[in-house]
Write a protein that holds these residues in place. Structure first.
Motif, PDB file in Angstrom:
ATOM      1  N   LYS A  49      49.762  42.065  35.106  1.00 37.88           N
ATOM      2  CA  LYS A  49      48.635  41.134  35.047  1.00 37.88           C
ATOM      3  C   LYS A  49      48.044  40.929  36.436  1.00 37.88           C
ATOM      4  N   THR A  50      48.914  40.868  37.446  1.00 39.34           N
ATOM      5  CA  THR A  50      48.435  40.725  38.818  1.00 39.34           C
ATOM      6  C   THR A  50      47.643  41.954  39.231  1.00 39.34           C
ATOM      7  N   GLY A  51      48.102  43.122  38.795  1.00 40.29           N
ATOM      8  CA  GLY A  51      47.384  44.361  39.086  1.00 40.29           C
ATOM      9  C   GLY A  51      45.996  44.341  38.485  1.00 40.29           C
ATOM     10  N   GLN A  52      45.892  43.863  37.246  1.00 35.34           N
ATOM     11  CA  GLN A  52      44.588  43.765  36.605  1.00 35.34           C
ATOM     12  C   GLN A  52      43.665  42.816  37.368  1.00 35.34           C
ATOM     13  N   LYS A  53      44.234  41.708  37.863  1.00 32.45           N
ATOM     14  CA  LYS A  53      43.429  40.725  38.590  1.00 32.45           C
ATOM     15  C   LYS A  53      42.838  41.325  39.861  1.00 32.45           C
ATOM     16  N   TYR A  54      43.690  42.004  40.663  1.00 32.08           N
ATOM     17  CA  TYR A  54      43.191  42.580  41.907  1.00 32.08           C
ATOM     18  C   TYR A  54      42.253  43.746  41.648  1.00 32.08           C
ATOM     19  N   PHE A  55      42.536  44.517  40.605  1.00 29.27           N
ATOM     20  CA  PHE A  55      41.648  45.626  40.266  1.00 29.27           C
ATOM     21  C   PHE A  55      40.294  45.081  39.804  1.00 29.27           C
ATOM     22  N   ALA A  56      40.318  43.968  39.051  1.00 32.67           N
ATOM     23  CA  ALA A  56      39.070  43.333  38.616  1.00 32.67           C
ATOM     24  C   ALA A  56      38.271  42.833  39.821  1.00 32.67           C
ATOM     25  N   ASP A  57      38.961  42.267  40.816  1.00 33.65           N
ATOM     26  CA  ASP A  57      38.278  41.812  42.037  1.00 33.65           C
ATOM     27  C   ASP A  57      37.619  42.997  42.750  1.00 33.65           C
ATOM     28  N   PHE A  58      38.335  44.120  42.778  1.00 29.19           N
ATOM     29  CA  PHE A  58      37.772  45.317  43.411  1.00 29.19           C
ATOM     30  C   PHE A  58      36.544  45.802  42.649  1.00 29.19           C
ATOM     31  N   LEU A  59      36.650  45.857  41.315  1.00 27.45           N
ATOM     32  CA  LEU A  59      35.510  46.305  40.512  1.00 27.45           C
ATOM     33  C   LEU A  59      34.315  45.374  40.684  1.00 27.45           C
ATOM     34  N   LYS A  60      34.597  44.084  40.820  1.00 25.33           N
ATOM     35  CA  LYS A  60      33.510  43.118  41.027  1.00 25.33           C
ATOM     36  C   LYS A  60      32.784  43.413  42.329  1.00 25.33           C
ATOM     37  N   SER A  61      33.535  43.829  43.340  1.00 21.71           N
ATOM     38  CA  SER A  61      32.912  44.167  44.617  1.00 21.71           C
ATOM     39  C   SER A  61      32.041  45.413  44.505  1.00 21.71           C
ATOM     40  N   GLU A  62      32.299  46.230  43.481  1.00 13.19           N
ATOM     41  CA  GLU A  62      31.510  47.429  43.226  1.00 13.19           C
ATOM     42  C   GLU A  62      30.481  47.205  42.115  1.00 13.19           C
ATOM     43  N   TYR A  63      30.369  45.971  41.656  1.00 11.83           N
ATOM     44  CA  TYR A  63      29.435  45.616  40.590  1.00 11.83           C
ATOM     45  C   TYR A  63      29.699  46.401  39.303  1.00 11.83           C
ATOM     46  N   SER A  64      30.975  46.597  38.995  1.00 10.36           N
ATOM     47  CA  SER A  64      31.318  47.306  37.756  1.00 10.36           C
ATOM     48  C   SER A  64      32.474  46.621  37.029  1.00 10.36           C
ATOM     49  N   ASP A  65      32.619  45.302  37.234  1.00  9.66           N
ATOM     50  CA  ASP A  65      33.738  44.589  36.610  1.00  9.66           C
ATOM     51  C   ASP A  65      33.577  44.457  35.102  1.00  9.66           C
ATOM     52  N   GLU A  66      32.403  44.824  34.562  1.00 13.43           N
ATOM     53  CA  GLU A  66      32.237  44.783  33.107  1.00 13.43           C
ATOM     54  C   GLU A  66      33.223  45.708  32.402  1.00 13.43           C
ATOM     55  N   ASN A  67      33.657  46.752  33.084  1.00 11.12           N
ATOM     56  CA  ASN A  67      34.583  47.705  32.457  1.00 11.12           C
ATOM     57  C   ASN A  67      35.932  47.068  32.148  1.00 11.12           C
ATOM     58  N   GLN A 137      39.654  55.391  30.393  1.00 16.53           N
ATOM     59  CA  GLN A 137      39.670  56.702  31.046  1.00 16.53           C
ATOM     60  C   GLN A 137      38.661  56.760  32.185  1.00 16.53           C
ATOM     61  N   LEU A 138      37.524  56.107  32.006  1.00 15.34           N
ATOM     62  CA  LEU A 138      36.512  56.059  33.063  1.00 15.34           C
ATOM     63  C   LEU A 138      37.054  55.335  34.287  1.00 15.34           C
ATOM     64  N   MET A 139      37.709  54.204  34.074  1.00 13.95           N
ATOM     65  CA  MET A 139      38.275  53.457  35.201  1.00 13.95           C
ATOM     66  C   MET A 139      39.363  54.262  35.901  1.00 13.95           C
ATOM     67  N   ALA A 140      40.205  54.934  35.106  1.00 17.45           N
ATOM     68  CA  ALA A 140      41.303  55.723  35.680  1.00 17.45           C
ATOM     69  C   ALA A 140      40.764  56.888  36.507  1.00 17.45           C
ATOM     70  N   ARG A 141      39.721  57.505  36.011  1.00 23.72           N
ATOM     71  CA  ARG A 141      39.169  58.695  36.663  1.00 23.72           C
ATOM     72  C   ARG A 141      38.266  58.367  37.842  1.00 23.72           C
ATOM     73  N   ASP A 142      37.498  57.299  37.713  1.00 19.25           N
ATOM     74  CA  ASP A 142      36.449  57.021  38.684  1.00 19.25           C
ATOM     75  C   ASP A 142      36.798  55.892  39.657  1.00 19.25           C
ATOM     76  N   SER A 143      37.189  54.735  39.136  1.00 25.43           N
ATOM     77  CA  SER A 143      37.379  53.549  39.979  1.00 25.43           C
ATOM     78  C   SER A 143      38.760  53.475  40.618  1.00 25.43           C
ATOM     79  N   TYR A 144      39.787  53.889  39.884  1.00 21.41           N
ATOM     80  CA  TYR A 144      41.166  53.761  40.375  1.00 21.41           C
ATOM     81  C   TYR A 144      41.399  54.493  41.700  1.00 21.41           C
ATOM     82  N   PRO A 145      40.954  55.764  41.850  1.00 19.60           N
ATOM     83  CA  PRO A 145      41.168  56.430  43.146  1.00 19.60           C
ATOM     84  C   PRO A 145      40.502  55.685  44.303  1.00 19.60           C
ATOM     85  N   ARG A 146      39.329  55.098  44.067  1.00 16.64           N
ATOM     86  CA  ARG A 146      38.661  54.341  45.125  1.00 16.64           C
ATOM     87  C   ARG A 146      39.403  53.050  45.429  1.00 16.64           C
ATOM     88  N   PHE A 147      39.993  52.449  44.413  1.00 22.34           N
ATOM     89  CA  PHE A 147      40.793  51.237  44.636  1.00 22.34           C
ATOM     90  C   PHE A 147      41.953  51.531  45.579  1.00 22.34           C
TER      91      PHE A 147
END
Length: 211
Positions: A49-67, A137-147
């Motif tokens: 759950k903590t991982g999801q929270k920090y990953f969500a914060d990262f996505l928000k910084s990239e304006y893609s937290d809707e995923n 799959q989109l998050m795993a392929r695209d956003s996760y490596p940048r995180f």
């Protein structure tokens, strides 16, 4: 006919978090072992759950937290047992994340979007299953490596007083111990096999009475 939804309710509306599990998330205490584990795989990151929270914060910084908000909303929908509430949550998810007029619309291919539209005719807890998988799959392929290469993640690791070189050294040491253990086990097995062969030779050399 596919679900048309109430398009007017989505115009100009920002996601309200009505069905987001983040409201009730109790995060685990942050530890280095946890943070380091997140780099092993996207599945591991999302299992915390903590991982999801920090990953969500990262996505928000990239304006893609809707995923991740969509993925979490789908998880909450699957846990809903009340049919009326389930249908209402499905409608909200559709209008917040699937509607082409929503500012939080997630990116889906036409085939998956058609499946969702058809499923909305009779919503179930798995109405968005195909869409959820595609976004995951989109998050795993695209956003996760940048995180993993982001300053946010690097700072989290270094906040424990451990730098990348220390992690590499520890991993190399564990690998070397595993290799030594494997070599010792192979030597033991070879020794056992050699002893067995010797015994067979000894038995074959025993004089047999002549017929």
């Amino acid at each position: 006919m596919g679900y048309m939804g109430c398009w007017c309710s989505s115009i100009g509306r920002k996601y309200s978090g009505t069905v987001s599990p983040q409201r009730a998330v109790t995060c685990e205490p942050l530890t280095f072992e946890m943070v380091h584990a997140w780099s092993q795989s996207f599945d591991t990151l999302m299992s915390f759950k903590t991982g999801q929270k920090y990953f969500a914060d990262f996505l928000k910084s990239e304006y893609s937290d809707e995923n991740i908000l969509f993925w979490q909303a789908c998880e909450e929908l699957k846990r809903e047992r009340n049919s009326e509430k389930m249908e209402e949550k499905a409608r909200i998810i559709y209008e917040d994340f699937i509607s082409i007029l929503s500012p939080k619309e997630v990116s889906l291919d036409s085939k998956v979007r058609e499946i969702v539209n058809n499923n909305m005719g009779r919503p179930t807890p798995n109405t968005f299953e195909e869409a959820q998988v595609q976004i995951y799959q989109l998050m795993a392929r695209d956003s996760y490596p940048r995180f993993l290469t982001s300053s946010m993640y690097k700072n989290m690791r270094q906040s424990f007083g451990i730098v990348e070189s220390d992690v590499v050294d520890n991993e190399r040491e564990r690998e070397e111990r595993a290799e030594r253990a494997e070599q010792e086990e192979l030597s033991r097995l070879n020794s056992t096999n050699a002893t067995g062969s010797s015994k067979e030779v000894d038995i074959s050399n025993i004089d047999r009475p002549m017929e």
